[in-house]
Scaffold this active site. Sequence first.
Site: not given
Length: 590
Positions: A78, A139
């Site tokens: 990610c 993130h």
Amino acid sequence: MRPRSPLVFMSLVCTLLNTCQAHRVHDDKPNIVLIMVDDLGIGDLGCYGNDTIRTPHIDRLAREGVQLTQHISAASLCSPSRSAFLTGRYPIRSGMVSSGNRRVVHNLAVPAGLPLNETTFAALLKKQGYSTGLIGKWHQGLNCDSRSDHCHHPYNYGFDYYYGMPFTLVDSCWPDPSRNTELTFESQLWLCVQLVAIAVLTLTFGKLSGWVSVPWLLIFSMILFIFLLGYAWFSSYTSPLYWDCLLMRGHEITEQPMKAERAGSIMVKEAISFLERHRKEPFLLFFSFLHVHIPLPTTDDFIGTSKHGLYGDNVEEMDSMMGKILDAIDDFGLRNNTIVYFTSDHGGHLEARRGHAQLGGWNGIYKGGKGMGGWEGGIRVPGIVRWPGKVPAGRLIKEPTSLMDILPTVASVSGGSLPQDRVIDGRDLMPLLQGNARHSEHEFLFHYCGSQLHAVRWIPKDDSGAVWKAHYVTPVFQPPEAGGCYVTSLCRCFGEQVAYHNPPLLFDLSRDPSESTPLTPATEPLHDFVIKKVADALKEHRETIMPVTYQLSELNQGRMWLKPCCGVFPFCLCDKEEELSQSQAPDEKR
């Protein structure tokens, strides 16, 4: 009737001209909606060959636009993948990589994050007069020196509006049946602490003023009681649920811990509200799904509706949410002047399982999955682009493209310019999308696993159709021949859990897309030539990599004082979503 003066007439003409010019400028700048799903496998969608999971809204988007069949993520996890998507640069250039096993931003208590000197597509579009919003997963870090400095907040990277999850879903985020009980208990406990603190201050003042006669031991004991209570509370909540599973609107924490099953629906409402507020001006909306990452929080309306268990239910719920966003674009009259782009951050998570139930995605015919920096299943992702009247509908493009291409593409269509002080690895997709170019502008693509280069792809500038791929490093599957790393849950990038290849394993993806049979000098006359060509390109590429701090190594260690808190630390439980949902849409950058 008294005639209007020439000044009044000229003023009216100027007003009309300015209005027309404003509309023309807006027409020249398309709205841009970028949609990214989390952990979605390329084989999970009907338009990419799946005939058992229902994704009618995404399939319709593919029919109405261009479908990219060799769309490549710059990383298979990610944080690095998203940093490359945002900046148009390999993560190794920004330092969003690791030389160890922690290859994503580990939690919200680490100072790691996307360096502030990086330029994102939001920052470029903001300079072109766009309103910019991010809704969903971030993130890319949050804090640096204190729990409220928000140095890595989306506002510092060109976004005007933010609502979403600054971290990522983890198993602890859902389900959580005890959450409401804990919220009630915490509110009573915090009231108790406040009462004791008031008593301590009152007794201390009275003691010093001579109004009351109480022993200092009692006062110190009460102070010690407050500290012990806080420490006990903090120590009892070590789960990521309380410190990482939270939602923010702007700089405000609105829910800690979050109710994961309702978060997706709230984010869709936020997206529709953003579209409505900005429908009369050029805007960028980056909608970053929490779906379909484990633990797959799904509402009751979709549980049990698919043929593939909880994962299939979650994919079908995601598709339904996509339909609501696409319908809103149509309802607000934005369809013809809005570019819609859909993708996933990397391949599906093969090793995500509970017992015998598969909780991760399917990567179709492609080998490997999430966490594998070289194998195609970890980095080949869906790619769909719709722009009515500008991009021909119903086309398939088989040329190699990259998530990094989005930054130069949106810069091109908005009239922006790329930064000249750094290497931009992405390429403008518009010539390819509009049929003005036959081949990808990429000649080489470099595939990293953390800070370690694992493979190189070469796309010759000829009509041979070959797509060569050389693997220098591959993961060791656990157990052997399993196709994944089921012992460690994710494959590693370094050390004894990888195999090093000299000469590298060579494949031609045009003939062997599953990367099943490596070519040799005996089976491929061009073998040695291709290996040398790739080696020369790799050498040139490495000469362009400047030394930077590896954010996901040195800075990826948790620090207690960076843990975000919506109250007075450590009493951090709160739920403001119900109150916010009853009020009107908040002002931007509130």
